[in-house]
Write an enzyme that holds these catalytic residues in place. Sequence first.
Site, PDB file in Angstrom:
ATOM      1  N   SER A  18      -1.654  26.792  -6.222  1.00 29.46           N
ATOM      2  CA  SER A  18      -1.338  28.191  -6.552  1.00 29.46           C
ATOM      3  C   SER A  18      -1.894  28.602  -7.903  1.00 29.46           C
ATOM      4  O   SER A  18      -1.992  29.797  -8.195  1.00 29.46           O
ATOM      5  CB  SER A  18       0.179  28.420  -6.547  1.00 29.46           C
ATOM      6  OG  SER A  18       0.735  27.996  -5.338  1.00 29.46           O
ATOM      7  N   ASP A  31       5.878  20.706 -27.276  1.00 31.72           N
ATOM      8  CA  ASP A  31       5.903  19.389 -26.651  1.00 31.72           C
ATOM      9  C   ASP A  31       7.008  19.388 -25.611  1.00 31.72           C
ATOM     10  O   ASP A  31       7.626  20.411 -25.356  1.00 31.72           O
ATOM     11  CB  ASP A  31       6.169  18.301 -27.715  1.00 31.72           C
ATOM     12  CG  ASP A  31       5.605  16.950 -27.278  1.00 31.72           C
ATOM     13  OD1 ASP A  31       6.012  16.476 -26.205  1.00 31.72           O
ATOM     14  OD2 ASP A  31       4.751  16.397 -27.994  1.00 31.72           O
ATOM     15  N   GLU A  87      11.859  13.037  -0.779  1.00 29.52           N
ATOM     16  CA  GLU A  87      10.764  12.367  -1.479  1.00 29.52           C
ATOM     17  C   GLU A  87       9.406  12.892  -1.018  1.00 29.52           C
ATOM     18  O   GLU A  87       8.505  13.090  -1.831  1.00 29.52           O
ATOM     19  CB  GLU A  87      10.857  10.855  -1.243  1.00 29.52           C
ATOM     20  CG  GLU A  87       9.637  10.050  -1.652  1.00 29.52           C
ATOM     21  CD  GLU A  87       9.410   9.999  -3.155  1.00 29.52           C
ATOM     22  OE1 GLU A  87      10.384  10.257  -3.898  1.00 29.52           O
ATOM     23  OE2 GLU A  87       8.287   9.700  -3.564  1.00 29.52           O
ATOM     24  N   TRP A  96       7.111   0.248   3.793  1.00 23.74           N
ATOM     25  CA  TRP A  96       7.618   0.914   2.587  1.00 23.74           C
ATOM     26  C   TRP A  96       9.003   1.471   2.825  1.00 23.74           C
ATOM     27  O   TRP A  96       9.698   1.853   1.912  1.00 23.74           O
ATOM     28  CB  TRP A  96       6.664   2.007   2.114  1.00 23.74           C
ATOM     29  CG  TRP A  96       6.815   3.344   2.767  1.00 23.74           C
ATOM     30  CD1 TRP A  96       6.388   3.685   4.022  1.00 23.74           C
ATOM     31  CD2 TRP A  96       7.439   4.517   2.226  1.00 23.74           C
ATOM     32  NE1 TRP A  96       6.702   4.995   4.283  1.00 23.74           N
ATOM     33  CE2 TRP A  96       7.352   5.527   3.212  1.00 23.74           C
ATOM     34  CE3 TRP A  96       8.062   4.812   1.013  1.00 23.74           C
ATOM     35  CZ2 TRP A  96       7.863   6.819   3.024  1.00 23.74           C
ATOM     36  CZ3 TRP A  96       8.574   6.101   0.833  1.00 23.74           C
ATOM     37  CH2 TRP A  96       8.470   7.084   1.832  1.00 23.74           C
ATOM     38  N   HIS A 152      13.210  11.779   2.850  1.00 20.88           N
ATOM     39  CA  HIS A 152      12.592  13.042   3.215  1.00 20.88           C
ATOM     40  C   HIS A 152      12.373  13.952   2.012  1.00 20.88           C
ATOM     41  O   HIS A 152      11.255  14.415   1.806  1.00 20.88           O
ATOM     42  CB  HIS A 152      13.275  13.765   4.365  1.00 20.88           C
ATOM     43  CG  HIS A 152      12.473  14.951   4.707  1.00 20.88           C
ATOM     44  ND1 HIS A 152      11.352  14.864   5.497  1.00 20.88           N
ATOM     45  CD2 HIS A 152      12.484  16.204   4.223  1.00 20.88           C
ATOM     46  CE1 HIS A 152      10.744  16.032   5.495  1.00 20.88           C
ATOM     47  NE2 HIS A 152      11.423  16.867   4.728  1.00 20.88           N
ATOM     48  N   THR A 157       6.932  27.052   4.548  1.00 22.28           N
ATOM     49  CA  THR A 157       5.622  26.468   4.285  1.00 22.28           C
ATOM     50  C   THR A 157       4.530  27.418   4.758  1.00 22.28           C
ATOM     51  O   THR A 157       3.498  27.572   4.102  1.00 22.28           O
ATOM     52  CB  THR A 157       5.472  25.109   4.989  1.00 22.28           C
ATOM     53  OG1 THR A 157       6.685  24.396   4.841  1.00 22.28           O
ATOM     54  CG2 THR A 157       4.351  24.308   4.390  1.00 22.28           C
ATOM     55  N   LYS A 198       3.747  30.044   2.310  1.00 21.65           N
ATOM     56  CA  LYS A 198       2.832  29.609   1.252  1.00 21.65           C
ATOM     57  C   LYS A 198       1.385  29.677   1.721  1.00 21.65           C
ATOM     58  O   LYS A 198       0.518  30.210   1.033  1.00 21.65           O
ATOM     59  CB  LYS A 198       3.158  28.177   0.817  1.00 21.65           C
ATOM     60  CG  LYS A 198       4.549  28.079   0.263  1.00 21.65           C
ATOM     61  CD  LYS A 198       4.689  26.852  -0.598  1.00 21.65           C
ATOM     62  CE  LYS A 198       5.539  27.142  -1.778  1.00 21.65           C
ATOM     63  NZ  LYS A 198       4.910  27.315  -3.015  1.00 21.65           N
ATOM     64  N   HIS A 213       0.839  -1.202   0.000  1.00 20.40           N
ATOM     65  CA  HIS A 213       0.000   0.000   0.000  1.00 20.40           C
ATOM     66  C   HIS A 213       0.872   1.249   0.000  1.00 20.40           C
ATOM     67  O   HIS A 213       0.703   2.131  -0.840  1.00 20.40           O
ATOM     68  CB  HIS A 213      -0.925  -0.020   1.222  1.00 20.40           C
ATOM     69  CG  HIS A 213      -1.548   1.302   1.547  1.00 20.40           C
ATOM     70  ND1 HIS A 213      -2.536   1.868   0.774  1.00 20.40           N
ATOM     71  CD2 HIS A 213      -1.326   2.184   2.561  1.00 20.40           C
ATOM     72  CE1 HIS A 213      -2.896   3.024   1.300  1.00 20.40           C
ATOM     73  NE2 HIS A 213      -2.170   3.249   2.379  1.00 20.40           N
ATOM     74  N   ARG A 219       1.978   1.749  15.031  1.00 23.60           N
ATOM     75  CA  ARG A 219       1.574   1.531  13.645  1.00 23.60           C
ATOM     76  C   ARG A 219       2.038   0.146  13.198  1.00 23.60           C
ATOM     77  O   ARG A 219       2.761  -0.526  13.893  1.00 23.60           O
ATOM     78  CB  ARG A 219       2.156   2.617  12.744  1.00 23.60           C
ATOM     79  CG  ARG A 219       3.667   2.637  12.696  1.00 23.60           C
ATOM     80  CD  ARG A 219       4.189   3.897  12.033  1.00 23.60           C
ATOM     81  NE  ARG A 219       4.120   3.796  10.591  1.00 23.60           N
ATOM     82  CZ  ARG A 219       4.955   4.426   9.753  1.00 23.60           C
ATOM     83  NH1 ARG A 219       5.937   5.189  10.243  1.00 23.60           N
ATOM     84  NH2 ARG A 219       4.842   4.310   8.453  1.00 23.60           N
ATOM     85  N   SER A 264      12.977   5.412 -14.382  1.00 24.04           N
ATOM     86  CA  SER A 264      11.845   6.127 -14.952  1.00 24.04           C
ATOM     87  C   SER A 264      11.755   7.550 -14.399  1.00 24.04           C
ATOM     88  O   SER A 264      11.624   8.516 -15.140  1.00 24.04           O
ATOM     89  CB  SER A 264      10.569   5.345 -14.661  1.00 24.04           C
ATOM     90  OG  SER A 264       9.459   6.179 -14.736  1.00 24.04           O
ATOM     91  N   SER A 265      11.847   7.682 -13.074  1.00 23.82           N
ATOM     92  CA  SER A 265      11.711   9.019 -12.482  1.00 23.82           C
ATOM     93  C   SER A 265      12.837   9.928 -12.906  1.00 23.82           C
ATOM     94  O   SER A 265      12.621  11.127 -13.129  1.00 23.82           O
ATOM     95  CB  SER A 265      11.760   8.955 -10.959  1.00 23.82           C
ATOM     96  OG  SER A 265      10.696   8.250 -10.481  1.00 23.82           O
ATOM     97  N   TYR A 284       8.679  15.786  -0.029  1.00 25.65           N
ATOM     98  CA  TYR A 284       8.431  17.095  -0.640  1.00 25.65           C
ATOM     99  C   TYR A 284       8.239  16.974  -2.139  1.00 25.65           C
ATOM    100  O   TYR A 284       7.564  17.804  -2.751  1.00 25.65           O
ATOM    101  CB  TYR A 284       9.538  18.077  -0.270  1.00 25.65           C
ATOM    102  CG  TYR A 284       9.457  18.411   1.189  1.00 25.65           C
ATOM    103  CD1 TYR A 284       8.345  19.081   1.690  1.00 25.65           C
ATOM    104  CD2 TYR A 284      10.414  17.987   2.089  1.00 25.65           C
ATOM    105  CE1 TYR A 284       8.204  19.319   3.035  1.00 25.65           C
ATOM    106  CE2 TYR A 284      10.289  18.227   3.442  1.00 25.65           C
ATOM    107  CZ  TYR A 284       9.185  18.892   3.920  1.00 25.65           C
ATOM    108  OH  TYR A 284       9.039  19.114   5.246  1.00 25.65           O
ATOM    109  N   HIS A 299      15.053  13.283  11.143  1.00 22.17           N
ATOM    110  CA  HIS A 299      13.900  13.417  12.045  1.00 22.17           C
ATOM    111  C   HIS A 299      13.017  12.176  12.008  1.00 22.17           C
ATOM    112  O   HIS A 299      12.103  12.049  12.812  1.00 22.17           O
ATOM    113  CB  HIS A 299      13.092  14.695  11.769  1.00 22.17           C
ATOM    114  CG  HIS A 299      12.449  14.770  10.433  1.00 22.17           C
ATOM    115  ND1 HIS A 299      12.355  15.917   9.721  1.00 22.17           N
ATOM    116  CD2 HIS A 299      11.853  13.842   9.657  1.00 22.17           C
ATOM    117  CE1 HIS A 299      11.739  15.708   8.575  1.00 22.17           C
ATOM    118  NE2 HIS A 299      11.423  14.439   8.511  1.00 22.17           N
ATOM    119  N   HIS A 300      13.293  11.274  11.074  1.00 24.71           N
ATOM    120  CA  HIS A 300      12.571  10.004  11.082  1.00 24.71           C
ATOM    121  C   HIS A 300      13.245   8.999  12.000  1.00 24.71           C
ATOM    122  O   HIS A 300      12.794   7.868  12.121  1.00 24.71           O
ATOM    123  CB  HIS A 300      12.514   9.425   9.668  1.00 24.71           C
ATOM    124  CG  HIS A 300      11.733  10.298   8.729  1.00 24.71           C
ATOM    125  ND1 HIS A 300      10.376  10.171   8.583  1.00 24.71           N
ATOM    126  CD2 HIS A 300      12.100  11.320   7.925  1.00 24.71           C
ATOM    127  CE1 HIS A 300       9.945  11.073   7.704  1.00 24.71           C
ATOM    128  NE2 HIS A 300      10.977  11.788   7.294  1.00 24.71           N
TER     129      HIS A 300
END
Lengths: 288, 377, 521
Positions: free
Chosen positions: C263, C100, C250, C136, C248, C323, C326, C71, C445, C164-165, C252, C297-298
């Site tokens: 926006s 294009d 990722e 994950w 991390h 943030t 924004k 998931h 979790r 790919s990315s 963002y 921080h993780h």
Amino acid sequence: MSTNDGYYIPEPSKWPIIASLTLFVTVFGAVNTIHGTSIGMPILMIGLISVLAMMYGWFSTVVAESPSYNGQVDVSFRMGMMWFILSEVMFFAAFFGALFYARVLVMPWLGGAGNNAMTHEVLWPAFEAVWPVLANPDNAKFVAPKEAMGAWGLPAINTLLLLTSSVTLTIAHHALRKGERSKLNLWMIVTLVLGVSFLVLQVMEYVHAYGEMGLTLASGIYGSTFFMLTGFHGFHVTIGGIMIAVMLVRCLKGHFTADNHFAFEAAAWYWHFVDVVWLGLFIFVYIL
Amino acid sequence: MSVLLRTFKVLSLMFVSTELFAAAQMDLTPGVTAISQEVYELHTLILWICVIIGAGVFGVIFYSMFAHRKSKGAVAANFHDNMTVEVLWTVIPFLILIGMAIPAAKTLIKMESPADDAEVTIKITGYQWKWNYDYMHEGFSFFSNLAQSNRDVINSKNPKDREGINYLLDVDNRMVLPVGKKVRFLMTSNDVIHSWWIPAFAVKKDAIPGYINEAHTTVPKVGVYRGQCAELCGKDHGFMPIVVEVKSEADYAAWVAEKKGAAMAAAASDSKVWSQDELMAKGEAVYNASCAACHGPTGDGVPGVFPAMKGSAIATGNLAAHLDIVINGSKVNPAMAAYGAQMSDADLAAVITYERNAFGNNTGDAVQPADVKAARK
Amino acid sequence: MSEDHHDHKPTGIGRWLFSTNHKDIGTMYLWFSFIMLFIGGGMAMIIRAELYQPGMQLVEPDFFNQMTTLHGLIMVFGVIMPAFVGFANWLVPMMIGAPDMALPRMNNMSFWILPFAFGTLISTLFMEGSAPNFGWTFYAPLSTTYGPASTDYFIFGVHLMGISSIMGSINVIVTILNMRAPGMTLMKMPIFVWTWLITAFLLIAVMPVLAGVVTMMLTDRNFGTSFFEASGGGDPVMFQHVFWFFGHPEVYIMILPSFGIISQIIPTFARKKLFGYSSMVYATASIAILSFIVWAHHMYTVGMPLAGELFFMLATMLIAVPTGVKVFNWTATMWKGSLTFETPMLFSVAFIILFTIGGFSGLMMSITPIDFQYHDTYFIVAHFHYVLVTGALFAIFAGAYYWLPKWTGNMYDETLGKVHFWISLVSVNVLFFPMHFLGLAGMPRRIPDYALQFTDFNQMASIGAFVFGGIQLLFLFIVIKCIRGGEKATDRVWEGAEGLEFEQLPSPAPFHSFTDAPQVK
Ligand code: HEA
Ligand code: HEA
Ligand code: CUA
Ligand SMILES: [Cu+2]
């Protein structure tokens, strides 16, 4: 198709999806090879060969189309190549990061530094934090090498080879820009020979490491970082070498003109990039 | 800070009582230790700062949604820049953050202070899926598993069965601590990363194989405190609770004496000869606590992942091979750990006997502790 | 080979397989993402069904872990990221006045790798043994020494996704830097383009690191290296450092394009220019730069030295500042506007509020001493679903409603859109808000079963989940209905819409957006 005012948009092409498929076949073959299934190796081989065939096909198309490309396409290709090289830099950064982390942090911690006094005292009392590691925390599971890889034998020669090859490639490039064909071809050959010699010496070093020195992928963190860094570098030199070889052939065929030779430049950038990575390796893996 | 805090408490009570939240299991526990209470206050402080900022921002949004809608005839103004407010709403949040960081850093420094002056040191080792508590200076250690009473009702279809037994939060052997004494925990693991967590102490530290992490606590109140493993550690990660019983000094001393005696008795039981029935009874208990997680309470295993014991070639075949895999673990699959390092000779003898005779594996063998001793080499 | 006809579309299956057209490729990305949403969402439904009551009800614990893992992976790599690439494909050329993407064939390859990558990943469910079951985040040694055999397929699947990315983001960057119409200076670009430029940079910087860490896993598993084993001088925690150095940024990567979409939408329905354009750009860039120095921080509970914990706490807290800028800018854009609330606007306003709530819980978790209590509980699950579901996913919904008329030439059904919004809004909060309480009360979790005191809130969450999941079928219906017909959209589509795609292109947009470069004032 190109548009009125100079935009160029390529025709639909079968190569991208073939490329995806060949990548998948390669990867599928790789996993099965690792898992030791009998179909693994054949599939992997089919995959690799079809990747090469695909690249040949795709690039041939591009070469054939290239006269109709315009300046904007050329810039796109250049930018694309530069950003691709940046992504490669980051790939190496991950492994350099692992090396620094292991040397600067993990070693002292296992040796009891910082908040890890008990790690050392209770779990690995015999371990001494020195780099290169000649005795692993658990030497039965990971057999450490007998000696560390020195810097001033083959590796130093290799450094010279690779640095020289960057210079010869630049000479070739200048020749190309001045339209001096035979000079160009000569220096390309020299570059290729230097690159190949580098790889030969690298293989000799590996044989020596695995043989007399007992330094293998499985000799603990020293062997792990050593072989992963130098191995991926060697792999990139191989790719770069293939690029140089292809460029040599194209030079011989007279594909490039003094001001239209993007492929040549891309290969050259790549080669310089590989060279710079080697300098990093030479300093952090071999000398220090 | 406490002045600030009290202001916020008062403010918060104006909206809804924090205590009410805690009672309804909606808020962080204040816990029982000095540190856990400090953590709780910090949490409350920061939560309320966020709530207030949120109320402000959302208030403005809702107001303009209400007042500046086209259907009410609002005409768009055309400002799109204002240096002053932009600087303000960069600088003010920054200052608020500094205000949060200072008490946070203070608390953190307290939590991470060294614990060399601790009076009790316990080495906590995570295993898939149980804990080992080693009272290093007392010279005994024991495993703590999910209680059998809990295990029995996991698959039960009747929810009533799970009531009144501290479902998933009870263990067979509790960690016991003396009240009011500084205790130092040394955390490590035997296999994958686990994390030892008691909310009421505000202690959560990862147990990492090959490394030892430290934490400490001083529990001022007698009682039973519960927690769970907090790092995904495989299949039964959800089934490795932690229970700590804090006792008065005298009770603690009695408990230590009893444990030391039990260690002696265990040594004695290694040298006696057991009857088949005794072995089977003890073996069943050991099996259910330590082996059933993978091989299944009925010996069926998990196809493709964990082999069945029922009819297993090893459990019904050569005894030496059986002893070998249980004592030394599997060479190919680290999930089958080397239980020789975890269990006494008598436990091993009993569980092997059990495996060889339960689930229809009627080999009739009765393995004695002495056999295990011999097999250990 | 060059021909000179314009709106000539290739036909048949070849149109899709061999495409070099940004719109077709964008469409394929979007549909791929949509399919993955249903697969990943279906897995979430299994998770929520099992967690409806205490006790093991439906699935085995190991299968539960496989569901959680897949998931997470599918939602992150298969839904959110491809959806944004789809948006980029459709919109970036239209917004900057290009015909294009810069490298159309590479574009097609980046797409077609994805079905192979996710086919590989999902096929692990049918392999002997277990599919990836380590979350994950695949922490070593659970994923290395103790990982199932299918882990190697997972590793190569990640390699494919990475390729790919990286190709996709090279394409976006080159398009933006090289294909802008005359006059389209960087500081005139729509914010969506800006956010994607920065996102693409992040991707190029961190996807290779992910490739590196899975490669280390591969060799640890199969070739005897000891990066993550203390007995060989490595460290399991090193895995986490390398992973989160990718991980991390990722997160963002998954939110910056949403900021871009929001926006674009807010000014349209406020009929008022975006407030603080340049500060939006700088804030996005600051978030991206900061995102490289906050990863640990993780990992507050892994036993880092105190100095490390303090550093990562302070750096993380700082992200609240840009943030916040924004959020305040959006608020100021609405302020004194002339607001209407069509579906895209509804989703956008919900985004601002709910994302901010998720941001607040993020800020709380950034405070190290209290994160010891939150870490690995449902508080975190609540946090990241607020930023990902009511953040990224809501932005995707908003963007889809906003540009569908431009893409298809037809208006979607506004009434159904509003129904979709309101039911989603209520159910998603019923689904994720109680998770805050569960986490604070101590529910870890990644557990398939829980203690009795957590029952009520879990039931609430599950009910919310079923409703939220079910209502997404309506969204599918709305999209299909809109593609097949409906009221014709005007070229401008929305009264307040600005930007090249609305001002200079018809609806539906032609196959090749700008064959003649528009002049930007
Ligand atoms: C889109 C994805 C996304 C986004 C945008 C964020 C945003 C943030 N996240 Fe989140 N995060 C995740 C996705 C995301 N996160 C995921 C997936 C995980 C779990 C991974 C796993 O373990 O599986 C996670 C986990 C996670 C953790 C680890 C918790 C743990 O495991 O113990 C932390 C800790 O610091 C954290 C912090 C933050 C912070 C500070 C922000 C900030 O960017 C938020 C900033 C926003 C605001 C603060 C609100 C708006 C600001 C204002 C209105 C201004 C004024 C405000 C103040 C001054 C307070 N996140
Ligand atoms: C972008 C990302 C994203 C999105 C959109 C979602 C969406 C959802 N998530 Fe996800 N989630 C993650 C990213 C995401 N999640 C991550 C990264 C993790 C961590 C994994 C880990 O721990 O490793 C996680 C973990 C996670 C957990 C914790 C698992 C655990 O710790 O054990 C839970 C539990 O409730 C959950 C639930 C949901 C639900 C109900 C949705 C819903 O919003 C889904 C809604 C969508 C659909 C349902 C699909 C559409 C409809 C159908 C398929 C029709 C069928 C419908 C019915 C039968 C009703 N998620
Ligand atoms: Cu042990 Cu989770
Ligand atoms: Cu993060």
